[in-house]
Enzyme design. Structure first.
Site, PDB file in Angstrom:
ATOM      1  N   CYS A  82      42.270  29.709  48.265  1.00  0.00           N
ATOM      2  CA  CYS A  82      42.640  31.048  47.791  1.00  0.00           C
ATOM      3  C   CYS A  82      42.945  32.044  48.903  1.00  0.00           C
ATOM      4  O   CYS A  82      43.368  33.163  48.619  1.00  0.00           O
ATOM      5  CB  CYS A  82      41.543  31.571  46.879  1.00  0.00           C
ATOM      6  SG  CYS A  82      41.246  30.458  45.483  1.00  0.00           S
ATOM      7  N   HIS A 142      44.977  35.660  39.535  1.00  0.00           N
ATOM      8  CA  HIS A 142      44.640  35.015  40.806  1.00  0.00           C
ATOM      9  C   HIS A 142      45.624  33.872  41.015  1.00  0.00           C
ATOM     10  O   HIS A 142      45.490  32.810  40.409  1.00  0.00           O
ATOM     11  CB  HIS A 142      43.207  34.508  40.789  1.00  0.00           C
ATOM     12  CG  HIS A 142      42.719  34.110  42.156  1.00  0.00           C
ATOM     13  ND1 HIS A 142      43.585  33.817  43.197  1.00  0.00           N
ATOM     14  CD2 HIS A 142      41.469  33.980  42.658  1.00  0.00           C
ATOM     15  CE1 HIS A 142      42.887  33.509  44.266  1.00  0.00           C
ATOM     16  NE2 HIS A 142      41.602  33.606  43.975  1.00  0.00           N
ATOM     17  N   HIS A 151      40.633  41.285  48.200  1.00  0.00           N
ATOM     18  CA  HIS A 151      40.709  39.983  47.535  1.00  0.00           C
ATOM     19  C   HIS A 151      40.481  40.200  46.031  1.00  0.00           C
ATOM     20  O   HIS A 151      41.214  39.670  45.213  1.00  0.00           O
ATOM     21  CB  HIS A 151      39.686  39.022  48.133  1.00  0.00           C
ATOM     22  CG  HIS A 151      39.807  37.622  47.639  1.00  0.00           C
ATOM     23  ND1 HIS A 151      40.959  36.897  47.777  1.00  0.00           N
ATOM     24  CD2 HIS A 151      38.925  36.825  46.975  1.00  0.00           C
ATOM     25  CE1 HIS A 151      40.783  35.699  47.227  1.00  0.00           C
ATOM     26  NE2 HIS A 151      39.565  35.637  46.734  1.00  0.00           N
TER      27      HIS A 151
END
Lengths: 374, 413
Positions: free
Chosen positions: B168, B334, B299
């Site tokens: 990620c 995401h 994030h």
């Protein structure tokens, strides 16, 4: 052979290494097998081989719990087990307090791997076949992502420096060495644990679209291999002041992306560029080690190396012959270059090439140091 | 470092594939409008899950967007990557030929590579055994195909095709790798970013961990209930600043600095000390003080743990009054390996166009997330330095700092 490394400094050096292979766990098992010239024990028609005539070269009786102990290994996947075991020998065999205490934030980890396709396949399969699509095992989620192994190497050894995972197939170990070199040049770390690992599984074998067909010539590429090798790459100055002996300089790593059916131009391009940037011409290369890729990419790679280098140069470092180890192929080639006896007097240049049937080629030019400090 | 100061590196082209926009112009409008791309996932069968919203990219005509790529030969994530790279090169007003003559790096970050295709193969295997597995899909699984697809679309051969698999945070790793390769003079350009496609396996994993929100992703919200998985690609064209100026390129922003580190703490749980250290290293690398940072692109996954830990680390680095801190995953979902690349492009657009994109779906800020998250509505602002955070399972942190190019700036962008 005194060309500067990128950024103007001396080229980085390999000062320690380890391997986990079908010959056994650790550097000495690999070195002994390479010196003895023994063919590795292939397991034909292994239970997990997708076809009856597939040879498999497994790491013998490798179980993370048996090798690494019971703590922290309950759900450890095979790739991570290889990497943690090899890193343990690498660091344990390196007499340098800075690696044991306080140096963790200046130590990077760069690993090449495709991860754990068997776990990925099993996870999706469970989701598709269970009574509920979420009746899956959460314990395997971390190992479903390829960066699992590098993260575990960091956790096991307290290494908080840069931590990179690279997934580019058979040239991946050379991408990793090139990336590690960039981290050193940029001053992001003082030393890099760089390597590549792959684990055998039926799913990995089935998903290799480029695997050799039965009867394909070029036997070393025909079987399926696993394991990998890891190297401690560090700035030459840091190594020179420490207790470790520089074994190998990494002079340059060059890359090409080939047209779909033209691997020869890609291999030739990266070999010529890597030699040029190292201040060498082909006649100065002591050994050239190709990646023994199956099929047409491998044929083209062998042809280019034969055109550039004399036969004895191409034969000096023999292929490990431990099957196609995917991301780890070029790591094993570098390990093979380290397993041959060091030259007695002057350093020698070694070219390592790798091709991936997906379209990439890479060449690393290395300089093997003589025994003892030169 | 030895010798002269490293070369300065700038962004001269950007390409976007996302659930809220296709192309950078549309992306700018969507960010300003605070568009949310959440909807029921249709890419795979979601029956049996209690909820299955995600941020899926609407179908588009690959062939119309790509010049050399046969869409039938490549997987979904690779096609996203190639599309975004094509857009970035067009945005930079560079010809393929100009790039082909230069030494380059293609660095694409990803979590799952061709996992969408792997899911399809597993379904084929269940239905008809191994022999039913489609060889064309098998060729689309390896993650290395993402960066090779970019190179092939642009006809590049003097190029390192690098696929970074740090999950990620991989998009920021790729940008950082490009920054290092340009700073040292190893390459003359870098096409960097990330790409991922939605897939059943990824969704099921996050769902099983209890991290998937029932309806929307709400970063920093007191009622936040997790993330929504998304897909897309973001690619940035990086060049050395003087070379870009010499060719008269439009400079979107400068890449001021970057850092990456590892928590070495836990495989799944983020660690505040590791994140704090990574942010400090990035600011040091960019040679800016915390007080110089005008905006943080967090994030901000919208999970209970990430947002609290991230805001705690921000408080440690920036003190009691950190700069506005936005969670773009409310809009984008995401997008895994693409996440920090898409957020990086948003950061560059904020610098170039004088605004702060909002944290959407926001009700009430969690006291544990004591940041001004610019709720729901974009605001006009003048950000000059933007910090872009990316974190990942395995403790892989990566932070990129962008800054306004002092000559080009927003007027030129």
């Amino acid at each position: 052979m005194s060309r500067a490394g990128p950024g103007g400094g001396a080229p980085p050096v390999v000062s320690a290494w380890s391997a986990v292979s079908c010959f056994g766990i650790g550097r000495s098992a690999f070195t002994a097998a390479m010196a003895g010239g023994a063919r590795p024990p292939a397991v034909a028609a292994a239970p997990c081989a997708p076809r009856p005539d597939d040879a498999v070269y497994p790491v013998p009786s490798f179980d993370p719990r048996a090798v690494l102990g019971r703590k922290g290994t309950r759900t450890m996947d095979r790739v991570s087990g290889f990497a943690v075991a090899a890193a343990r020998e690498l660091l344990g065999g390196t007499p340098d307090a800075s690696l044991d205490a306080g140096g963790g934030d200046r130590t990077a980890v760069v690993l090449a791997t495709a991860g754990n396709p068997q776990a990925m396949r099993d996870f999706t399969r469970a989701s598709l076949t269970a009574a509920k699509p979420f009746h899956v095992d959460p314990a395997v989620i971390p190992s479903g992502v390829p960066n699992c192994a590098a993260g575990l190497v960091a956790i096991w050894n307290g290494l908080t420096g840069p931590n990179t995972t690279i997934n580019t197939g058979r040239a991946a170990a050379l991408n990793a060495v090139g990336h590690a070199r960039r981290l050193l040049v940029a001053g992001r770390a003082d030393r890099v644990i760089v390597g590549a690992f792959e684990a055998h599984s039926a799913t990995r074998a089935r998903l290799d679209p480029h695997r050799a067909q039965p009867g394909e010539p070029g036997a070393p590429g025909t079987g399926i291999g696993e394991g990998g090798a890891v190297f401690l790459l560090e700035n030459a100055a840091a190594c020179g002041e420490g207790p470790r002996e520089p074994l190998l300089d990494v002079l340059h790593v060059a890359h090409r992306t080939g047209a779909p059916d033209d691997f020869a131009a890609a291999v030739r391009g990266c070999v010529e560029e890597a030699l040029d940037r190292s201040g060498l011409h082909p006649g100065q290369v002591w050994a050239a080690r190709g990646s023994e890729c199956a099929g047409e990419p491998g044929r083209q790679e062998r042809r280019v190396l034969a055109e550039l280098f004399a036969p004895e140069v191409c034969d000096r470092v023999r292929p490990p012959g431990n099957g196609d180890t995917g991301s780890a192929v070029a790591a094993f080639q570098i390990a093979a270059a380290l397993a041959v006896p060091a030259p007695p007097d002057a350093p020698v240049a070694i070219a390592v090439t790798a091709v991936d049937p997906g379209g990439t080629a890479a060449c690393a030019v290395l300089r093997r140091r003589p025994q003892g400090r030169a | 470092m030895t010798g002269a100061a490293p070369a300065r590196v700038v962004v001269t082209g950007m390409g976007v594939v996302s659930s809220i926009a296709l192309g950078v112009t549309e992306y700018l409008s969507a960010l300003r409008a605070g568009r949310c791309g959440a909807a029921p996932v249709s890419l795979f069968d979601t029956s049996g899950f209690a909820h299955a919203n995600g941020h899926q990219v609407a179908d588009y005509d690959y062939a119309a967007r790509l010049r050399r790529t046969d869409p039938a030969e490549w997987g979904r994530a690779a096609l996203f990557a190639a599309t975004a790279a094509r857009m970035a090169v067009d945005d930079a007003h560079l010809s393929d030929r100009a790039l082909q003559q230069r030494q380059g790096l293609v660095s694409i970050g990803t979590t799952d590579g061709g996992s969408h295709e792997l899911d399809l193969l597993v379904a084929q295997e269940i239905a008809g055994g191994h022999d039913a597995m489609d060889g064309r899909l098998v060729r689309q699984v390896p993650a290395g195909g993402l960066s090779v697809a970019v190179a092939r679309e642009l006809g590049l051969t003097r190029v390192e095709a690098m696929t970074v698999a740090t999950a990620c945070s991989a998009g920021n790793h790729a940008i950082g790798d490009g920054l290092d390769a340009l700073r040292s003079g190893e390459v003359e350009y870098a096409l960097c970013g990330g790409a991922d496609a939605l897939c059943r396996r990824n969704f099921t994993g996050f769902y099983r961990l209890g991290l998937v929100a029932p309806d929307r992703c709400r970063p920093f919200d007191a009622e936040r209930a997790g993330l929504l998985t998304g897909e897309g690609a973001g690619v940035l064209l990086l060049e050395e600043r003087e070379a870009a100026r010499a060719r008269g390129a439009r400079i979107h922003a400068e890449v001021l600095g970057y850092a990456t580190n590892c928590d070495a703490y836990h495989q799944l749980t983020p660690n505040q000390a590791g994140i704090r250290r990574c942010m400090r290293l990035a600011l040091d690398n960019a040679r800016v003080d915390p007080a110089d940072v005008d905006l943080i692109s967090a994030h901000g996954t919208g999970t209970r743990t990430n947002d609290a830990v991230e805001c705690g680390a921000i408080a440690e680095v920036f003190g009691g009054s950190p700069p506005p801190t936005v969670g773009l995953k409310g809009m984008l979902g995401h997008t895994m390996g693409a996440a920090s690349a898409l957020a990086g492009i948003a950061s560059v657009l904020a610098i170039g166009h004088g605004f702060i994109p909002p944290t959407v779906n926001h009700g009430r800020t969690d006291p544990e997330c004591a940041v001004d998250c610019v709720p729901n509505t974009a605001v006009a602002a003048d950000p000059r330095v933007v910090q872009n955070n990316g974190f990942a399972f395995a403790g892989n942190n990566a932070v990129v700092v962008f800054g306004r190019d002092r000559r080009s700036g927003r007027d030129a962008a």
